[in-house]
Design an enzyme around this catalytic site. Structure first.
Site, PDB file in Angstrom:
ATOM      1  N   LYS A  20      10.547  39.267  -8.073  1.00 54.92           N
ATOM      2  CA  LYS A  20      11.037  39.140  -9.453  1.00 54.92           C
ATOM      3  C   LYS A  20      12.235  40.059  -9.714  1.00 54.92           C
ATOM      4  CE  LYS A  20       8.117  35.928 -10.664  1.00 54.92           C
ATOM      5  NZ  LYS A  20       8.595  34.558 -10.916  1.00 54.92           N
ATOM      6  N   TYR A  34       5.224  40.285  -5.265  1.00 48.97           N
ATOM      7  CA  TYR A  34       5.557  39.685  -6.562  1.00 48.97           C
ATOM      8  C   TYR A  34       6.675  40.484  -7.243  1.00 48.97           C
ATOM      9  CZ  TYR A  34       4.824  37.277 -11.012  1.00 48.97           C
ATOM     10  OH  TYR A  34       5.003  36.518 -12.145  1.00 48.97           O
ATOM     11  N   ASP A  58       8.285  20.744  -3.121  1.00 50.00           N
ATOM     12  CA  ASP A  58       7.856  22.061  -2.646  1.00 50.00           C
ATOM     13  C   ASP A  58       9.099  22.944  -2.634  1.00 50.00           C
ATOM     14  OD1 ASP A  58       7.126  24.322  -1.300  1.00 50.00           O
ATOM     15  OD2 ASP A  58       6.344  23.299   0.478  1.00 50.00           O
ATOM     16  N   VAL A  59       9.140  23.910  -3.529  1.00 47.20           N
ATOM     17  CA  VAL A  59      10.376  24.697  -3.679  1.00 47.20           C
ATOM     18  C   VAL A  59      10.640  25.634  -2.500  1.00 47.20           C
ATOM     19  CG1 VAL A  59      10.298  24.595  -6.213  1.00 47.20           C
ATOM     20  CG2 VAL A  59       9.327  26.590  -5.030  1.00 47.20           C
ATOM     21  N   ASN A  76      11.357  27.585 -12.144  1.00 45.87           N
ATOM     22  CA  ASN A  76      10.230  28.271 -12.778  1.00 45.87           C
ATOM     23  C   ASN A  76       9.012  28.432 -11.878  1.00 45.87           C
ATOM     24  OD1 ASN A  76       8.371  28.847 -15.281  1.00 45.87           O
ATOM     25  ND2 ASN A  76       7.497  27.032 -14.285  1.00 45.87           N
ATOM     26  N   ASP A 118       6.731  19.453  -9.065  1.00 40.51           N
ATOM     27  CA  ASP A 118       5.635  20.358  -8.692  1.00 40.51           C
ATOM     28  C   ASP A 118       5.067  19.963  -7.330  1.00 40.51           C
ATOM     29  OD1 ASP A 118       3.923  22.425 -10.688  1.00 40.51           O
ATOM     30  OD2 ASP A 118       2.822  21.777  -8.900  1.00 40.51           O
TER      31      ASP A 118
HETATM   32  N1  LIG Z   1       1.459  33.846 -16.301  1.00 40.72           N
HETATM   33  C1  LIG Z   1       2.072  34.990 -16.426  1.00 40.72           C
HETATM   34  O1  LIG Z   1       1.501  35.974 -16.917  1.00 40.72           O
HETATM   35  C2  LIG Z   1       3.507  35.148 -15.995  1.00 40.72           C
HETATM   36  C3  LIG Z   1       4.194  36.293 -16.404  1.00 40.72           C
HETATM   37  C4  LIG Z   1       5.512  36.455 -16.021  1.00 40.72           C
HETATM   38  C5  LIG Z   1       6.130  35.501 -15.249  1.00 40.72           C
HETATM   39  N2  LIG Z   1       5.434  34.397 -14.856  1.00 40.72           N
HETATM   40  C6  LIG Z   1       6.140  33.424 -14.040  1.00 40.72           C
HETATM   41  O2  LIG Z   1       6.145  32.184 -14.696  1.00 40.72           O
HETATM   42  C7  LIG Z   1       6.327  31.142 -13.736  1.00 40.72           C
HETATM   43  C8  LIG Z   1       5.316  30.045 -13.990  1.00 40.72           C
HETATM   44  O3  LIG Z   1       4.026  30.565 -13.711  1.00 40.72           O
HETATM   45  P1  LIG Z   1       2.737  30.219 -14.572  1.00 40.72           P
HETATM   46  O4  LIG Z   1       2.222  31.494 -15.088  1.00 40.72           O
HETATM   47  O5  LIG Z   1       3.033  29.114 -15.503  1.00 40.72           O
HETATM   48  O6  LIG Z   1       1.750  29.799 -13.411  1.00 40.72           O
HETATM   49  P2  LIG Z   1       0.981  28.423 -13.090  1.00 40.72           P
HETATM   50  O7  LIG Z   1       0.252  28.700 -11.820  1.00 40.72           O
HETATM   51  O8  LIG Z   1       0.242  27.959 -14.282  1.00 40.72           O
HETATM   52  O9  LIG Z   1       2.180  27.428 -12.840  1.00 40.72           O
HETATM   53  C9  LIG Z   1       2.966  27.512 -11.682  1.00 40.72           C
HETATM   54  C10 LIG Z   1       3.247  26.112 -11.194  1.00 40.72           C
HETATM   55  O10 LIG Z   1       4.024  26.217  -9.989  1.00 40.72           O
HETATM   56  C11 LIG Z   1       3.552  25.248  -9.084  1.00 40.72           C
HETATM   57  N3  LIG Z   1       3.886  25.640  -7.704  1.00 40.72           N
HETATM   58  C12 LIG Z   1       3.302  26.570  -6.912  1.00 40.72           C
HETATM   59  N4  LIG Z   1       3.862  26.588  -5.698  1.00 40.72           N
HETATM   60  C13 LIG Z   1       4.854  25.648  -5.728  1.00 40.72           C
HETATM   61  C14 LIG Z   1       5.803  25.194  -4.770  1.00 40.72           C
HETATM   62  N5  LIG Z   1       5.845  25.712  -3.535  1.00 40.72           N
HETATM   63  N6  LIG Z   1       6.672  24.226  -5.142  1.00 40.72           N
HETATM   64  C15 LIG Z   1       6.617  23.687  -6.378  1.00 40.72           C
HETATM   65  N7  LIG Z   1       5.736  24.059  -7.329  1.00 40.72           N
HETATM   66  C16 LIG Z   1       4.871  25.043  -6.997  1.00 40.72           C
HETATM   67  C17 LIG Z   1       2.052  25.196  -9.327  1.00 40.72           C
HETATM   68  O11 LIG Z   1       1.477  23.997  -8.842  1.00 40.72           O
HETATM   69  C18 LIG Z   1       1.975  25.336 -10.820  1.00 40.72           C
HETATM   70  O12 LIG Z   1       1.984  24.082 -11.483  1.00 40.72           O
HETATM   71  C19 LIG Z   1       6.212  31.805 -12.367  1.00 40.72           C
HETATM   72  O13 LIG Z   1       7.483  32.026 -11.831  1.00 40.72           O
HETATM   73  C20 LIG Z   1       5.531  33.117 -12.689  1.00 40.72           C
HETATM   74  O14 LIG Z   1       5.801  34.105 -11.733  1.00 40.72           O
HETATM   75  C21 LIG Z   1       4.151  34.189 -15.221  1.00 40.72           C
END
Ligand SMILES: NC(=O)c1ccc[n+]([C@@H]2O[C@H](COP(=O)([O-])OP(=O)(O)OC[C@H]3O[C@@H](n4cnc5c(N)ncnc54)[C@H](O)[C@@H]3O)[C@@H](O)[C@H]2O)c1
Length: 275
Positions: free
Chosen positions: A160, A156, A63-64, A90, A37
């Site tokens: 996706k 977004y 950092d991805v 993810n 992360d």
């Molecule tokens: N929460 C939702 O409703 C939802 C729905 C569909 C898809 N998603 C997808 O699920 C995945 C996880 O999201 P989440 O909801 O758990 O959000 P979250 O914000 O809780 O977790 C995302 C994590 O990614 C990390 N992050 C951000 N930028 C980064 C980078 N440049 N390099 C490395 N890490 C980085 C953040 O620090 C965080 O810990 C994402 O791809 C999101 O698009 C989420």
């Protein structure tokens, strides 16, 4: 990959939300886990929270959006654990940016994390998985926003849709090699993604907060509400583990959203009727 115990998983965005839930589920299944992360203190707390959950959970700053950083995280994971079997691309972010405010910085940030981040994960781990020959599985987190543009014209949705497309192509190419691919398409999940700007690197410019009364501002407020009442991340993680074991490609967690995809396909078919 039916047997997960004793294997190793790497998860980006592993410090919170769905990524941490995946890490937790993998650890409980007896896997060694590397959480990657960008947010150091939250990552350290996440690793600590899983200390007693599985055989060995560690963290690596990554950092991805930076291919070299992902490469370093891959090397650190192999140094720590040896062979890596499950790779979860993810990490993801969301930013406003529809017709009211077409900010190129927003588009670049979201596409760099959500799309290029997935690509860098695949590039850094696939040669390793192919070389060790013990089998593997790549899990890419997309979204229902990867199959239906309910969130409108936005980076977004664009990111996706791209993740779904690249995962479909990857699955076909990896099948003969015995490496599985899963694309995860949740609806709203109760995570911190709504605090959307907290990990925005400075090179993507300042945070842009839309006027709360503008359509973009109203959409954001609606999304924040839906996130709060969303699915628990652990439920998404449980579906993902079952998909890895059963070699399923699509993971859906919100059956009530099926109609949105049916509507889109019906519109596509109607287009073909006019061909
Ligand atoms: N929460 C939702 O409703 C939802 C729905 C569909 C898809 N998603 C997808 O699920 C995945 C996880 O999201 P989440 O909801 O758990 O959000 P979250 O914000 O809780 O977790 C995302 C994590 O990614 C990390 N992050 C951000 N930028 C980064 C980078 N440049 N390099 C490395 N890490 C980085 C953040 O620090 C965080 O810990 C994402 O791809 C999101 O698009 C989420």
């Amino acid at each position: 990959m039916r047997e997960l115990a004793g294997k190793t998983a790497f998860v980006t965005g592993g410090a919170g939300g769905i990524g941490l839930a995946l890490g937790s589920a993998f650890a409980q299944a007896g896997m060694k886990v590397m959480l990657a992360d960008i947010e150091a203190d939250v990552l350290a707390a996440a690793v600590e929270s899983l200390r007693d959950s599985g055989p060995d959970t560690r963290g690596v700053i990554c950092d991805v959006t930076d291919s070299a950083s992902v490469e370093r995280a891959a090397e650190a994971s192999q140094e720590a654990f040896g062979n890596i079997h499950v790779v979860c691309n993810n990490a993801g972010v969301a930013a406003a940016g529809g017709i009211d405010d077409i900010s190129v910085d927003n588009w670049r940030w979201v596409l760099d994390v959500n799309l290029m981040g997935v690509l860098y994960g695949i590039r850094s781990f696939l040669p390793h998985i192919r070389a060790h020959g013990e089998g593997g599985h790549i899990v890419n987190t997309a979204s229902m926003a990867g199959l239906s543009s309910g969130l409108g014209f936005s980076p977004y949705v664009a990111s996706k849709y791209a993740v779904v497309g690249m995962s479909e192509g990857l699955a076909a190419q990896l099948k003969p090699l015995g490496i599985g691919v899963t694309v995860v398409c949740p609806g709203f999940v109760r995570t911190g993604i709504g605090e959307r700007e907290r990990n925005r690197p400075a090179r993507y410019g300042a945070t842009q907060t839309p006027d709360p009364d503008s359509p973009a501002g109203q959409l954001l407020a609606h999304i924040a509400e839906r996130l709060q009442s969303g699915l628990a991340p652990s439920e998404v993680a449980a579906r993902v583990l079952s998909a890895i074991r059963g070699d399923e490609f699509y993971v859906f967690t919100h059956p009530e959203m099926r109609g949105e995809v049916e509507e889109r396909f019906a519109a596509i078919m109607a287009g073909f009727d006019n061909a």
